[in-house]
Design a protein around this motif. Structure first.
Motif, PDB file in Angstrom:
ATOM      1  N   GLU A 165       0.808  -1.218   0.000  1.00  0.00           N
ATOM      2  CA  GLU A 165       0.000   0.000   0.000  1.00  0.00           C
ATOM      3  C   GLU A 165       0.845   1.274   0.000  1.00  0.00           C
ATOM      4  N   LEU A 166       0.347   2.318  -0.652  1.00  0.00           N
ATOM      5  CA  LEU A 166       0.981   3.626  -0.569  1.00  0.00           C
ATOM      6  C   LEU A 166       0.709   4.259   0.790  1.00  0.00           C
ATOM      7  N   PHE A 167      -0.477   4.028   1.333  1.00  0.00           N
ATOM      8  CA  PHE A 167      -0.759   4.455   2.698  1.00  0.00           C
ATOM      9  C   PHE A 167      -1.889   3.612   3.255  1.00  0.00           C
ATOM     10  N   VAL A 168      -1.946   3.583   4.572  1.00  0.00           N
ATOM     11  CA  VAL A 168      -2.989   2.835   5.271  1.00  0.00           C
ATOM     12  C   VAL A 168      -3.643   3.763   6.280  1.00  0.00           C
ATOM     13  N   ASP A 169      -4.953   3.898   6.189  1.00  0.00           N
ATOM     14  CA  ASP A 169      -5.742   4.709   7.108  1.00  0.00           C
ATOM     15  C   ASP A 169      -6.507   3.774   8.028  1.00  0.00           C
ATOM     16  N   ASP A 170      -6.125   3.720   9.274  1.00  0.00           N
ATOM     17  CA  ASP A 170      -6.844   2.903  10.245  1.00  0.00           C
ATOM     18  C   ASP A 170      -7.597   3.782  11.229  1.00  0.00           C
ATOM     19  N   GLY A 171      -8.131   4.869  10.739  1.00  0.00           N
ATOM     20  CA  GLY A 171      -8.961   5.741  11.553  1.00  0.00           C
ATOM     21  C   GLY A 171      -8.155   6.785  12.296  1.00  0.00           C
ATOM     22  N   ASP A 172      -7.688   6.440  13.493  1.00  0.00           N
ATOM     23  CA  ASP A 172      -6.934   7.403  14.283  1.00  0.00           C
ATOM     24  C   ASP A 172      -5.431   7.172  14.218  1.00  0.00           C
ATOM     25  N   VAL A 173      -5.001   6.185  13.471  1.00  0.00           N
ATOM     26  CA  VAL A 173      -3.577   5.932  13.241  1.00  0.00           C
ATOM     27  C   VAL A 173      -3.377   5.668  11.753  1.00  0.00           C
ATOM     28  N   LEU A 174      -2.468   6.422  11.126  1.00  0.00           N
ATOM     29  CA  LEU A 174      -2.259   6.319   9.692  1.00  0.00           C
ATOM     30  C   LEU A 174      -0.766   6.188   9.403  1.00  0.00           C
ATOM     31  N   THR A 175      -0.427   5.423   8.367  1.00  0.00           N
ATOM     32  CA  THR A 175       0.974   5.244   7.979  1.00  0.00           C
ATOM     33  C   THR A 175       1.085   5.305   6.464  1.00  0.00           C
ATOM     34  N   SER A 176       2.285   5.656   5.986  1.00  0.00           N
ATOM     35  CA  SER A 176       2.490   5.732   4.540  1.00  0.00           C
ATOM     36  C   SER A 176       3.775   5.042   4.159  1.00  0.00           C
ATOM     37  N   ALA A 177       3.910   4.762   2.866  1.00  0.00           N
ATOM     38  CA  ALA A 177       5.146   4.220   2.301  1.00  0.00           C
ATOM     39  C   ALA A 177       6.172   5.344   2.191  1.00  0.00           C
ATOM     40  N   GLY A 178       7.244   5.096   1.440  1.00  0.00           N
ATOM     41  CA  GLY A 178       8.364   6.013   1.425  1.00  0.00           C
ATOM     42  C   GLY A 178       8.149   7.287   0.634  1.00  0.00           C
ATOM     43  N   THR A 179       8.867   8.295   1.021  1.00  0.00           N
ATOM     44  CA  THR A 179       9.041   9.567   0.341  1.00  0.00           C
ATOM     45  C   THR A 179       7.736  10.137  -0.217  1.00  0.00           C
ATOM     46  N   ALA A 180       7.522  10.050  -1.539  1.00  0.00           N
ATOM     47  CA  ALA A 180       6.375  10.710  -2.158  1.00  0.00           C
ATOM     48  C   ALA A 180       5.041  10.198  -1.642  1.00  0.00           C
ATOM     49  N   ALA A 181       5.000   8.969  -1.113  1.00  0.00           N
ATOM     50  CA  ALA A 181       3.749   8.461  -0.559  1.00  0.00           C
ATOM     51  C   ALA A 181       3.302   9.285   0.639  1.00  0.00           C
ATOM     52  N   GLY A 182       4.248   9.989   1.276  1.00  0.00           N
ATOM     53  CA  GLY A 182       3.861  10.897   2.351  1.00  0.00           C
ATOM     54  C   GLY A 182       2.960  12.004   1.845  1.00  0.00           C
ATOM     55  N   ILE A 183       3.195  12.461   0.612  1.00  0.00           N
ATOM     56  CA  ILE A 183       2.310  13.464   0.008  1.00  0.00           C
ATOM     57  C   ILE A 183       0.924  12.870  -0.195  1.00  0.00           C
ATOM     58  N   ASP A 184       0.869  11.618  -0.673  1.00  0.00           N
ATOM     59  CA  ASP A 184      -0.424  10.952  -0.876  1.00  0.00           C
ATOM     60  C   ASP A 184      -1.219  10.917   0.425  1.00  0.00           C
ATOM     61  N   LEU A 185      -0.556  10.557   1.519  1.00  0.00           N
ATOM     62  CA  LEU A 185      -1.267  10.442   2.785  1.00  0.00           C
ATOM     63  C   LEU A 185      -1.692  11.815   3.301  1.00  0.00           C
ATOM     64  N   CYS A 186      -0.835  12.821   3.183  1.00  0.00           N
ATOM     65  CA  CYS A 186      -1.212  14.163   3.640  1.00  0.00           C
ATOM     66  C   CYS A 186      -2.399  14.705   2.839  1.00  0.00           C
ATOM     67  N   LEU A 187      -2.413  14.460   1.534  1.00  0.00           N
ATOM     68  CA  LEU A 187      -3.566  14.860   0.725  1.00  0.00           C
ATOM     69  C   LEU A 187      -4.815  14.104   1.161  1.00  0.00           C
ATOM     70  N   HIS A 188      -4.650  12.840   1.503  1.00  0.00           N
ATOM     71  CA  HIS A 188      -5.779  12.044   1.987  1.00  0.00           C
ATOM     72  C   HIS A 188      -6.337  12.623   3.283  1.00  0.00           C
ATOM     73  N   ILE A 189      -5.463  13.109   4.153  1.00  0.00           N
ATOM     74  CA  ILE A 189      -5.924  13.725   5.402  1.00  0.00           C
ATOM     75  C   ILE A 189      -6.721  14.987   5.109  1.00  0.00           C
ATOM     76  N   VAL A 190      -6.224  15.817   4.197  1.00  0.00           N
ATOM     77  CA  VAL A 190      -6.961  17.020   3.814  1.00  0.00           C
ATOM     78  C   VAL A 190      -8.306  16.648   3.208  1.00  0.00           C
ATOM     79  N   ARG A 191      -8.325  15.614   2.367  1.00  0.00           N
ATOM     80  CA  ARG A 191      -9.567  15.160   1.751  1.00  0.00           C
ATOM     81  C   ARG A 191     -10.543  14.661   2.806  1.00  0.00           C
ATOM     82  N   THR A 192     -10.034  13.939   3.798  1.00  0.00           N
ATOM     83  CA  THR A 192     -10.884  13.442   4.878  1.00  0.00           C
ATOM     84  C   THR A 192     -11.459  14.588   5.700  1.00  0.00           C
ATOM     85  N   ASP A 193     -10.636  15.601   5.969  1.00  0.00           N
ATOM     86  CA  ASP A 193     -11.065  16.718   6.818  1.00  0.00           C
ATOM     87  C   ASP A 193     -11.976  17.699   6.097  1.00  0.00           C
ATOM     88  N   HIS A 194     -11.680  17.959   4.820  1.00  0.00           N
ATOM     89  CA  HIS A 194     -12.346  19.079   4.149  1.00  0.00           C
ATOM     90  C   HIS A 194     -12.942  18.740   2.788  1.00  0.00           C
TER      91      HIS A 194
END
Length: 433
Positions: A165-194
């Motif tokens: 996986e590029l990232f895993v969202d387990d609700g209140d704990v989230l993890t991502s793969a290397g380097t650019a996947a951190g961008i994917d997860l941060c965008l996912h957080i923004v998408r979840t919030d807003h």
């Protein structure tokens, strides 16, 4: 369920009254890579309200005593310490300097306290090792850079590590793969919030895709952790890699190791971070990828030379792991390398590839049946339990239980939330291909 679903497996903890959802704390350590560290700073620390991106308040916190030096030798000074984590609704650990050394106990305690008070905890790349050391990943699905996934799985056996996986969202704990996947997860957080519109606006500002399809499979290589070198299983692994052109299953590997299937599964996963069936299928797909790039073998011939029982099995697993058909992958690769040429039989037109494409079109026109051709056309991560290696996944016998391979939660669509818990270790899986 959408890949952006954030329904936690347990009731989410209520956020403490002193914490604010809009406050994001980024926890930095000395020796961390500057790129991973800069990702959450850029996503959450810049005011882009003019572009329709809701504003977060960023707190950059030192996880240990200053000075903080990056891998490039830069020296950083964080304006806040661990005490500032008490105000954050989201805490991000962008990286950890060493997968072999323990993080500072004070930082781990601050993370546990934040989680207990309802904060969302995020680990980018090797930051997952900090979350695991804090006990926040116990019994949960998680990911990290594929190269470090075996070590994470071995060191923290209660964590359900999935390197695909590029990232895993387990609700209140989230993890991502290397380097650019951190961008994917941060965008996912923004998408979840807003919402998707805000995430899309931010992606355009960053000049990155709002969503990336697929996972880490396309980046995996044949390497295994160094720890396996002196283990008795190393010989079995080496034999498997040398005989990928033959049709054999995990039972064959277990017999060569003089182990029961249950024991072999457990030992293999403890050493590699992967269950043997998933590892073997990945190696066959990687070999097919190489042959498609370097030879003029037809898709049928590639399937046979990689140990798949049929071209249908190859196409199913190939599409699931790399997001395209073998023929389409070869065409795209050759378009990028027009002078590359095929290494073998370069003058022979690859007519079978076109027949394979036509066969796929015919399959797509046929009605969907359980375990039938339609099962091969699900998007990445939505094909079957364990990431697409279940019934109907192309050459694996339908209806049989699968291996305990990671047995992560099923990605509902692409690279987001995983659902479901691991299967019981020792379950039998089907012959590969």
């Amino acid at each position: 369920m959408s890949q952006d679903s954030t329904t936690a497996p347990e009731a989410a903890r209520k956020l403490s009254g002193r914490r604010r959802r809009e406050i994001v704390a980024v926890l930095l350590f000395s020796g961390g890579p500057i790129f991973e560290s800069s990702i959450p700073l850029s996503v959450f620390g810049i005011d882009r309200q003019d572009a329709g991106v809701p504003r977060y308040r960023l707190l950059v916190c030192a996880g240990e005593d200053a000075p903080l030096r990056t891998t490039g030798g830069l020296e950083l000074t964080a304006p806040y310490g661990l005490e500032a984590l008490a105000r954050a609704g989201t805490v991000v650990v962008p990286a950890w300097r060493s997968i072999t050394s323990p993080p500072p106990s004070e930082a781990l305690e601050a993370l546990r306290r934040a989680h207990e008070e309802g904060a969302r905890i995020v680990g980018l790349c090797t930051g997952a090792f900090v979350l695991a050391a804090a006990g926040l990943l116990d019994g949960r699905p998680a990911t990290t850079h594929w190269m470090y996934a075996p070590t994470l799985a071995k060191r923290y056996p209660s964590v359900h590590v999935d390197p695909r996986e590029l990232f895993v969202d387990d609700g209140d704990v989230l993890t991502s793969a290397g380097t650019a996947a951190g961008i994917d997860l941060c965008l996912h957080i923004v998408r979840t919030d807003h919402g998707a519109e805000a995430a899309g606006a931010l992606a355009r500002r960053l000049v990155v895709p709002a969503r990336r399809s697929g996972g880490q499979e396309r980046y995996l290589d044949r390497s295994l952790p160094e720890e396996i070198g002196a283990d008795p299983l190393a010989e079995v692994v080496a034999w498997a890699l040398e005989h990928l052109h033959e049709q054999f299953d995990v039972e064959t590997l277990a017999a060569r190791a003089y182990m029961s299937r249950r024991t072999f599964d457990r030992r293999f996963r403890s050493l590699t971070g992967s269950a043997p069936l998933q590892w073997l299928i990945t190696q066959r797909v990687l070999q097919a990828q190489r042959l498609l790039e370097t030879s003029d073998y037809s898709v049928d011939e590639v399937a046979g030379r990689c140990g798949f029982r049929s071209p249908v099995a190859l196409r199913g697993h190939f599409r699931r792991q790399l997001g395209s058909s073998p023929a389409a992958y070869r065409a795209a690769y050759r378009a990028r390398r027009p002078q590359g040429g095929a290494a073998e039989r370069p003058d022979r037109p690859d007519r079978t590839d076109h027949r394979a494409d036509r066969a796929e079109i015919v399959e797509q026109r046929q009605p969907s049946e359980p375990g039938g051709p339609a099962a091969l056309r699900r998007p990445h991560g939505a094909a079957g339990p364990g990431g697409g290696f279940g019934p109907g996944s192309g050459g694996l016998d339908a209806g049989k239980p699968e291996s305990d391979a990671y047995a992560p939660r099923l990605p509902e669509q692409g690279t987001g939330r995983l659902s479901g818990r691991p299967t019981v270790p020792g379950q039998r899986d089907r012959p590969v291909g």
